[in-house]
Design an enzyme around this catalytic site. Structure first.
Site, PDB file in Angstrom:
ATOM      1  NE  ARG A 262      85.813  79.921  -0.339  1.00  0.00           N
ATOM      2  CZ  ARG A 262      84.701  79.345   0.126  1.00  0.00           C
ATOM      3  NH1 ARG A 262      84.701  78.072   0.466  1.00  0.00           N
ATOM      4  NH2 ARG A 262      83.593  80.035   0.253  1.00  0.00           N
TER       5      ARG A 262
ATOM      6  CG  ASP B 185      83.061  79.798   7.148  1.00  0.00           C
ATOM      7  OD1 ASP B 185      81.817  79.820   7.267  1.00  0.00           O
ATOM      8  OD2 ASP B 185      83.662  79.002   6.413  1.00  0.00           O
TER       9      ASP B 185
ATOM     10  CG  ASN C  65      78.076  79.622   9.213  1.00  0.00           C
ATOM     11  OD1 ASN C  65      79.053  78.970   8.836  1.00  0.00           O
ATOM     12  ND2 ASN C  65      76.857  79.107   9.216  1.00  0.00           N
TER      13      ASN C  65
HETATM   14  O1  MRU Z   1      81.414  78.519   1.299  1.00  0.00           O
HETATM   15  P1  MRU Z   1      81.547  77.313   2.165  1.00  0.00           P
HETATM   16  O2  MRU Z   1      80.727  76.164   1.694  1.00  0.00           O
HETATM   17  O3  MRU Z   1      82.989  76.967   2.401  1.00  0.00           O
HETATM   18  O4  MRU Z   1      80.947  77.771   3.556  1.00  0.00           O
HETATM   19  C1  MRU Z   1      80.906  76.828   4.603  1.00  0.00           C
HETATM   20  C2  MRU Z   1      80.243  77.325   5.828  1.00  0.00           C
HETATM   21  O5  MRU Z   1      79.829  78.459   5.919  1.00  0.00           O
HETATM   22  C3  MRU Z   1      80.185  76.372   6.991  1.00  0.00           C
HETATM   23  O6  MRU Z   1      79.043  76.571   7.741  1.00  0.00           O
HETATM   24  C4  MRU Z   1      81.422  76.619   7.886  1.00  0.00           C
HETATM   25  O7  MRU Z   1      82.589  76.538   7.130  1.00  0.00           O
HETATM   26  C5  MRU Z   1      81.499  75.646   8.995  1.00  0.00           C
HETATM   27  S1  MRU Z   1      81.961  74.059   8.432  1.00  0.00           S
HETATM   28  C6  MRU Z   1      82.190  73.032   9.744  1.00  0.00           C
END
Ligand code: MRU
Length: 345
Positions: A89, A237, A247
């Site tokens: 990812r 992220d 995010n």
């Molecule tokens: O696609 P995801 O579910 O991995 O996205 C997660 C997020 O956007 C969270 O808000 C971010 O990773 C922070 S987790 C502590």
């Protein structure tokens, strides 16, 4: 309640299958870098810190799998493992942070036998997991101070125990506030298209008995205008050097609305999520996921056949909309490059 998002069991990594929560609670077992990469790609595990911890175990599992090979084949196999994990990812920088940390450990003992390297890499993965929980606890304590008794706090996506090794970043702040004796209530955005808010945040808060109300993403503005939201806390992220925050898609809309209604917008962010190598949010790679996620959910599709679909999975909130970054070293109000740099000194 203790949510063990990732656990080491019988020489394998086990991860809660977040694709099927809350309908079912099951662990999936992993024994190689490639299988962990697939677990990250397919969202069995998700959330920036949890992805980082999973990647660290992916490296350790690969070393254990290849430890009886010749040194040359061990080294080339490990390189492939690193590459496959790095491609799982693109947005969460914790993935690359964890791979870099594991590589540094390997570099420091490169002359040792594959068995010794594998044992040391596994030790490091365990340490990254334990450290993540300690960091979340520290962020939680700092963040809890920002929430007065009675605060109604809105969050987007899932930045909880499920997105980390435990406790959570944004949801860790809520857990810490409750632990400190505050009565708070949470408003969870559903978070289309993958429904991390409805499925995961709501589940965590219900398990924890923290009052939670679920809304669809397009209801946040109405609730803010009605005076029903006192603060926003989300995870991230990747944070660029200037404080821009990537995010889950939809976070930017929430931040703009929060500013319009004078509601503080906080981002819970371990230092491992800050990428000082990226100048601004414009340089953060934004993952585009499958059109199927937008067409509907699981087997149920409701979009008109043949329609063109976009599915950017993250957006960038400019630093100027961020009231404060909650880190394990304290809260950075109105983040900018200088303030972020000081965190690493
Ligand atoms: O696609 P995801 O579910 O991995 O996205 C997660 C997020 O956007 C969270 O808000 C971010 O990773 C922070 S987790 C502590």
């Amino acid at each position: 309640m203790k949510v063990e998002t990732l656990r080491w069991s019988h020489n394998k990594l086990e991860m809660i299958d977040q694709r099927i929560l809350p309908t079912a609670f099951e662990y999936v077992s992993y024994d190689s870098a490639a299988s962990v990469a697939e677990g990250i790609r397919s969202m069995v595990v998700r959330g920036a810190p949890a992805i980082g911890v999973a990647a660290a175990y992916g490296v350790a599992l690969e070393a254990l799998r290849l430890q009886s090979n010749s040194i040359d084949s061990f080294k080339s196999g490990m390189e492939i493992g690193f590459t496959v994990l790095a491609q799982s990812r693109p947005t969460a920088v914790n993935l690359f942070w964890a791979l870099q940390r594991m590589r540094k450990v390997w570099d420091s003992i490169v002359a040792q036998t594959p068995q010794q390297v594998a044992a040391r890499l596994l030790e490091e993965a365990h340490e990254i997991l334990a450290e993540d929980i300690r960091i979340n606890r520290a962020m939680g304590a700092f963040g809890a101070e920002l929430l007065a008794d009675g605060t109604r706090v809105l969050t987007h996506c899932n930045a909880g125990a499920l997105a980390t090794a435990g406790w959570g970043t944004a949801l860790g702040v809520f857990r810490s506030a409750v632990e400190a004796g505050k009565k708070i209530s949470v408003i969870a955005d559903e978070t289309r298209p993958f429904l991390q808010g409805a499925r995961l945040t709501a589940w965590e808060m219900v398990q924890e008995k923290i009052p939670v109300t679920l809304i669809t993403d397009n209801m946040a503005g109405y609730l803010m205008a009605q005076g029903e939201v006192d603060a926003v806390v989300v995870g991230t992220d990747r944070v660029a050097a200037n404080g821009d925050v990537a995010n889950k898609i939809g976070t930017y809309m929430v931040a703009v609305l929060a500013q319009r209604h004078n509601i503080p917008f906080y981002v819970a962010c371990p230092l491992s999520t800050i990428d000082m190598n990226i100048a601004s949010g414009a340089d953060i790679p934004i993952e585009e996921r499958s059109a199927d996620e937008v067409k509907g959910f699981r087997d149920m599709h409701w979009a008109a056949e043949g329609v063109k679909i976009r599915n950017p999975s993250f957006d960038v909130t400019p630093a100027e909309l961020v009231t404060g970054l909650i880190t394990e070293k304290g809260v950075v109000m109105q983040p900018n490059k200088n303030k972020l740099q000081q965190l690493f000194e």
